[in-house]
Write a protein that holds these residues in place. Structure first.
Motif, PDB file in Angstrom:
ATOM      1  N   ALA A 172      18.449  29.667  47.170  1.00 42.56           N
ATOM      2  CA  ALA A 172      17.445  28.805  46.552  1.00 42.56           C
ATOM      3  C   ALA A 172      17.435  27.507  47.339  1.00 42.56           C
ATOM      4  O   ALA A 172      18.479  27.034  47.790  1.00 42.56           O
ATOM      5  CB  ALA A 172      17.764  28.543  45.084  1.00 42.56           C
ATOM      6  N   ALA A 173      16.244  26.960  47.527  1.00 41.28           N
ATOM      7  CA  ALA A 173      16.110  25.708  48.264  1.00 41.28           C
ATOM      8  C   ALA A 173      15.319  24.719  47.428  1.00 41.28           C
ATOM      9  O   ALA A 173      14.458  25.100  46.627  1.00 41.28           O
ATOM     10  CB  ALA A 173      15.417  25.943  49.607  1.00 41.28           C
ATOM     11  N   VAL A 174      15.624  23.435  47.621  1.00 39.38           N
ATOM     12  CA  VAL A 174      14.955  22.375  46.863  1.00 39.38           C
ATOM     13  C   VAL A 174      14.559  21.249  47.802  1.00 39.38           C
ATOM     14  O   VAL A 174      15.195  21.009  48.833  1.00 39.38           O
ATOM     15  CB  VAL A 174      15.846  21.831  45.733  1.00 39.38           C
ATOM     16  N   LEU A 175      13.488  20.561  47.419  1.00 42.63           N
ATOM     17  CA  LEU A 175      12.985  19.399  48.146  1.00 42.63           C
ATOM     18  C   LEU A 175      12.981  18.191  47.238  1.00 42.63           C
ATOM     19  O   LEU A 175      12.686  18.291  46.043  1.00 42.63           O
ATOM     20  CB  LEU A 175      11.551  19.646  48.616  1.00 42.63           C
ATOM     21  N   VAL A 183      11.533  13.805  51.574  1.00 45.44           N
ATOM     22  CA  VAL A 183      12.535  12.840  52.035  1.00 45.44           C
ATOM     23  C   VAL A 183      13.957  13.373  51.907  1.00 45.44           C
ATOM     24  O   VAL A 183      14.905  12.764  52.402  1.00 45.44           O
ATOM     25  CB  VAL A 183      12.404  11.497  51.281  1.00 45.44           C
ATOM     26  N   GLY A 184      14.131  14.528  51.251  1.00 44.01           N
ATOM     27  CA  GLY A 184      15.446  15.147  51.124  1.00 44.01           C
ATOM     28  C   GLY A 184      15.275  16.637  50.915  1.00 44.01           C
ATOM     29  O   GLY A 184      14.234  17.092  50.416  1.00 44.01           O
ATOM     30  N   ALA A 185      16.265  17.404  51.328  1.00 43.53           N
ATOM     31  CA  ALA A 185      16.189  18.858  51.176  1.00 43.53           C
ATOM     32  C   ALA A 185      17.591  19.444  51.185  1.00 43.53           C
ATOM     33  O   ALA A 185      18.531  18.835  51.720  1.00 43.53           O
ATOM     34  CB  ALA A 185      15.357  19.488  52.301  1.00 43.53           C
ATOM     35  N   ALA A 186      17.721  20.621  50.602  1.00 40.34           N
ATOM     36  CA  ALA A 186      19.018  21.298  50.560  1.00 40.34           C
ATOM     37  C   ALA A 186      18.801  22.721  50.088  1.00 40.34           C
ATOM     38  O   ALA A 186      17.750  23.063  49.551  1.00 40.34           O
ATOM     39  CB  ALA A 186      19.968  20.571  49.622  1.00 40.34           C
ATOM     40  N   ARG A 187      19.826  23.551  50.287  1.00 41.58           N
ATOM     41  CA  ARG A 187      19.759  24.920  49.786  1.00 41.58           C
ATOM     42  C   ARG A 187      21.109  25.304  49.186  1.00 41.58           C
ATOM     43  O   ARG A 187      22.129  24.684  49.479  1.00 41.58           O
ATOM     44  CB  ARG A 187      19.362  25.893  50.896  1.00 41.58           C
ATOM     45  N   GLY A 202      22.276  19.940  52.942  1.00 44.24           N
ATOM     46  CA  GLY A 202      21.867  18.782  52.158  1.00 44.24           C
ATOM     47  C   GLY A 202      21.669  17.567  53.054  1.00 44.24           C
ATOM     48  O   GLY A 202      22.621  17.108  53.686  1.00 44.24           O
ATOM     49  N   GLY A 203      20.450  17.076  53.140  1.00 43.61           N
ATOM     50  CA  GLY A 203      20.168  15.936  54.012  1.00 43.61           C
ATOM     51  C   GLY A 203      19.077  15.059  53.451  1.00 43.61           C
ATOM     52  O   GLY A 203      18.191  15.518  52.721  1.00 43.61           O
TER      53      GLY A 203
END
Length: 265
Positions: A172-175, A183-187, A202-203
């Motif tokens: 699963a990935a999120v923004l 401006v940020g994202a991670a999985r 995560g960045g």
């Protein structure tokens, strides 16, 4: 499993389930145990490398290193030997370097049981966190990745889209969006049949750091993992993320170093 599980016990569980018991992470990936090595072979845009090794002698280590170089080189694939500080023999890193591997920066594997985390549902003002479900969302994740980490995200984004399309139960990935701007994202990678879910990628873009976006992304992924039945979160933490993760309840388990081999061109 109680929420007071000691880091040493979590590390032993991680070795057993996620390294020795590694599983394919996509329809085109193959995980094999060859002697005392567990390796993953995937397409060129996937992750290729050694998940676990357990040698009883230096000679056995050297023979296995040569064998894995031959395996991946015959396929034209660069690969990573993910070395953990407790792996044997103690000089395995030196042996990998002597065989032509290049060591990357050390990382700190950290873990926490989801029930023991200090989580908050708050997000920074002006930010909303949304799921990634399609190619457009993956493109936005890649945009954040490149701005946050300064490297090319083409292979990573293809791998993420493959997983979301073919095995959506494993990732699963999120923004994090400021308006409509990513401006940020991670999985989070979810390994069926194991206790673990892994936090990756995560960045936050530089101008939005220090406002709590990374913490919010950890919280969202932790809730996804818990809802899907995974009791333990693990992450290879950078120096920047370690203090945040400690504050949330993660504990360091060991140190890991990526050794990368590039086949001759």
């Amino acid at each position: 499993m109680p929420v007071t599980t000691a880091p040493a016990a979590l590390l032993a569980l991680y070795d057993r389930e996620m390294r020795r018991g590694a599983r394919p992470d996509g329809p085109d990936a193959v995980v094999e145990r060859v002697g005392r090595v567990v390796r993953r072979t995937a397409p060129a845009h996937g992750w290729n490398g050694i998940e676990w090794s357990g040698f009883v002698s230096a000679r056995e280590a050297d023979e296995a290193i040569a064998g894995q170089i031959a395996h991946y080189t015959s396929r034209g694939l660069p690969f990573e030997w993910k070395l953990y500080a407790h792996d044997e023999p103690a000089d395995l890193g030196e042996r990998l370097s002597a065989a032509g591997f290049t060591a990357g920066p050390d990382e700190t594997p950290m873990a926490a049981e989801t029930d023991a985390l200090t989580l908050t549902d708050s997000v920074p003002d002006g930010i909303r966190v949304v799921p990634v479900t399609d190619a457009a969302g993956v493109d936005q994740v890649a945009e954040v990745h490149e701005r946050a980490f300064g490297d090319d995200a083409s292979r990573f984004s293809r791998r993420l889209l493959d997983a979301l399309t073919t095995t959506p139960d494993t990732v699963a990935a999120v923004l994090a969006l400021a308006g409509d701007v990513p401006v940020g994202a991670a999985r989070v990678e979810l390994t069926p049949g194991t206790s673990f879910a892994g936090l990756w990628g995560g960045g936050t873009v530089p101008e939005w750091r220090g406002r709590g976006i990374y913490r919010a992304l950890v919280t969202h992924r932790a809730r996804i993992a818990a809802a899907r039945g995974h009791r333990v979160l693990h992450v290879d933490a950078s120096p920047r993320s370690r203090p945040i993760l400690r504050g949330l309840g993660f504990a360091p388990l060991t140190v890991t170093t990526p050794y990368v081999y590039e086949p001759p061109r």
